[in-house]
Design an enzyme around this catalytic site. Structure first.
Site, short mmCIF file in Angstrom:
data_model
loop_
_atom_site.label_atom_id
_atom_site.label_comp_id
_atom_site.label_asym_id
_atom_site.label_seq_id
_atom_site.Cartn_x
_atom_site.Cartn_y
_atom_site.Cartn_z
N GLY A 186 0.85 -1.19 0.00
CA GLY A 186 0.00 0.00 0.00
C GLY A 186 0.88 1.24 0.00
O GLY A 186 1.83 1.31 0.76
N THR A 193 4.30 3.23 5.61
CA THR A 193 2.91 2.77 5.73
C THR A 193 2.14 3.76 6.59
O THR A 193 2.71 4.33 7.52
CB THR A 193 2.82 1.36 6.37
N ILE A 194 0.87 3.93 6.27
CA ILE A 194 0.08 4.86 7.11
C ILE A 194 -0.27 4.23 8.46
O ILE A 194 -0.68 4.92 9.37
CB ILE A 194 -1.24 5.30 6.41
N ASP A 195 -0.13 2.90 8.58
CA ASP A 195 -0.69 2.21 9.74
C ASP A 195 0.06 2.45 11.06
O ASP A 195 -0.48 2.22 12.13
CB ASP A 195 -0.75 0.69 9.48
N ASP A 254 2.34 0.63 12.35
CA ASP A 254 2.24 -0.66 13.03
C ASP A 254 3.58 -1.38 13.12
O ASP A 254 3.62 -2.55 13.48
CB ASP A 254 1.24 -1.56 12.28
O1 F6P Z 1 -1.50 -0.96 5.03
C1 F6P Z 1 -2.10 0.20 4.55
C2 F6P Z 1 -3.57 0.02 4.32
O2 F6P Z 1 -4.11 1.24 3.88
C3 F6P Z 1 -4.36 -0.52 5.52
O3 F6P Z 1 -4.64 0.49 6.45
C4 F6P Z 1 -5.56 -1.09 4.84
O4 F6P Z 1 -6.14 -2.12 5.59
C5 F6P Z 1 -5.01 -1.63 3.54
O5 F6P Z 1 -3.79 -0.95 3.33
C6 F6P Z 1 -5.90 -1.47 2.35
O6 F6P Z 1 -5.31 -2.12 1.29
P1 F6P Z 1 -5.68 -1.90 -0.24
O7 F6P Z 1 -5.20 -0.54 -0.64
O8 F6P Z 1 -4.95 -2.98 -0.97
O9 F6P Z 1 -7.17 -1.98 -0.35
#
Ligand code: F6P
Length: 363
Positions: free
Chosen positions: A11, A150-152, A154
């Protein structure tokens, strides 16, 4: 100069471009050749025009742009042996023995796996005649450094991942907008916030918007959460509040591990509490837009630190990641971070929430 490939994977997050810019410019400054790998690991597999040499000017005017100019992907093929063999061949054929990966948990775990399998990959490629013995010998080692994008927020070992601050800004802009309409109509909003298994964004959203209630994966609500929620809403209604905000992390569950969904909370609020309740799923808006000043600086510092860290690694050394602790850039062992991350996920699954929180505290 030495060849360094840089890839953004998984992502996207705001701050990947500032990171990329710093990798390219600091890399060129110290005399390396930098290669972009476009479209994440998928581009490393397909090679060809997906691997191009970067120039000083190719990263001009990108520091303010969200996302990643070289593209990103979640590649299933990279998980396979065939995929990794293709990657190894493409890197070797271009004389690349240095790799900088900008991504989150999954992408950095992928980088660890590629490094782990590197000697086997080369000997298989040599056996099948796809690379020569000289090439195998010359590229026997691979130096890998990760940047945590990553935005999370985590990832263990770092105070902030690149992108989390911008995502929080984006969320606050959206909540400010929602609050004005909610206030006019005396409405309740259930806000679903990204973060996968991590409640960081949801928790910070709740704290900075005076939310009435928050659900996060690391601290599931008590089994009687509906009554608890009722009490909280009642108290804030009594205090004259015209709107209610309930923040729900997308990975939130109840104490038994069952997902708590926005629809569930809305139905409860509407049917049992008689509230005029609406759901807003903020979705990918959170990942979009311009990086904040913090992420521009963090991305730039991380990119520069990644190049220097890479230069100091031995070719047989395990991958490193660059992290921020306090206001200092640190080199950490990628393997150790991945282990803590996995332990954290396991602890949540096993309902050992105190353990999960203390492992997060190590970050
Ligand atoms: O890891 C970043 C993130 O935005 C999460 O917060 C989210 O669950 C996921 O990616 C969404 O993934 P995608 O962009 O593949 O739908």
């Amino acid at each position: 100069g030495q060849g360094i490939a840089v890839v953004t994977s998984g992502g996207d997050s705001q701050g990947m471009n500032p990171s990329l810019r710093a990798v390219v410019r600091v890399g060129l400054y110290v005399g390396c050749r930098i290669f972009y790998i476009k479209e994440g690991y998928q581009g490393m597999i397909t090679g060809g025009e997906n691997i191009v040499e970067a120039t000083w000017d190719s990263v001009s005017s990108i520091i303010h742009r969200g996302g990643t100019i070289i593209g990103s992907a979640r590649s299933k093929e990279f998980m396979t042996l065939e995929g990794k063999l293709k990657c190894a061949k493409n890197l070797v054929k271009r004389g690349i023995s240095n790799l900088i990966v900008i991504g989150g948990d999954g992408s950095l775990t992928g980088a660890r796996d590629l490094r782990r399998m590197w000697p086997d990959l080369l000997s298989q490629l040599q056996k099948s005649g796809e690379i020569t013995a000289e090439e195998a010998q010359k590229h026997h080692g691979l130096r890998v450094v990760g940047l945590i994008g990553t935005i999370d927020n985590d990832f263990p070992g770092t105070n902030m991942t690149i992108g989390a601050d911008s995502a929080l800004h984006r969320i606050l802009e959206a909540v400010n907008a929602i609050a004005s309409t909610a206030n006019s109509h005396r409405r309740t909003f259930i806000l679903e916030i990204m973060g996968r298994h991590c409640g960081y964004l949801a928790l910070k959203t709740a704290l900075t918007t005076e939310a009435d209630y928050v659900f996060i994966p690391e601290m599931p609500p008590p089994a009687n959460w509906p009554e608890d929620l009722t009490k909280k809403i009642h108290v804030s209604s009594m205090a004259g509040k015209r709107l209610h905000l309930i923040v729900l992390a997308e990975g939130a569950t109840d104490i038994d591990g069952n997902p708590i969904t926005a629809v569930m909370v809305r139905n409860y609020a509407a049917e049992k509490l008689g509230l005029d309740a609406r759901i807003t799923v903020l979705g990918h808006v959170q990942r979009g837009g311009s990086p904040s000043a913090f992420d521009r600086i963090l991305g730039s510092r991380s990119g520069a630190a990644a190049v220097f860290t890479l230069m100091d690694l031995r070719y047989d050394e395990d991958p490193a990641v660059v992290a921020v602790q306090g206001n200092h850039m640190k080199k950490l062992e990628l393997e150790q971070c991945i282990q803590i991350m996995n332990e954290m996920k396991e602890a949540i699954k096993d309902k050992q929430f105190d353990k999960a929180l203390s492992l997060r505290g190590k970050s």
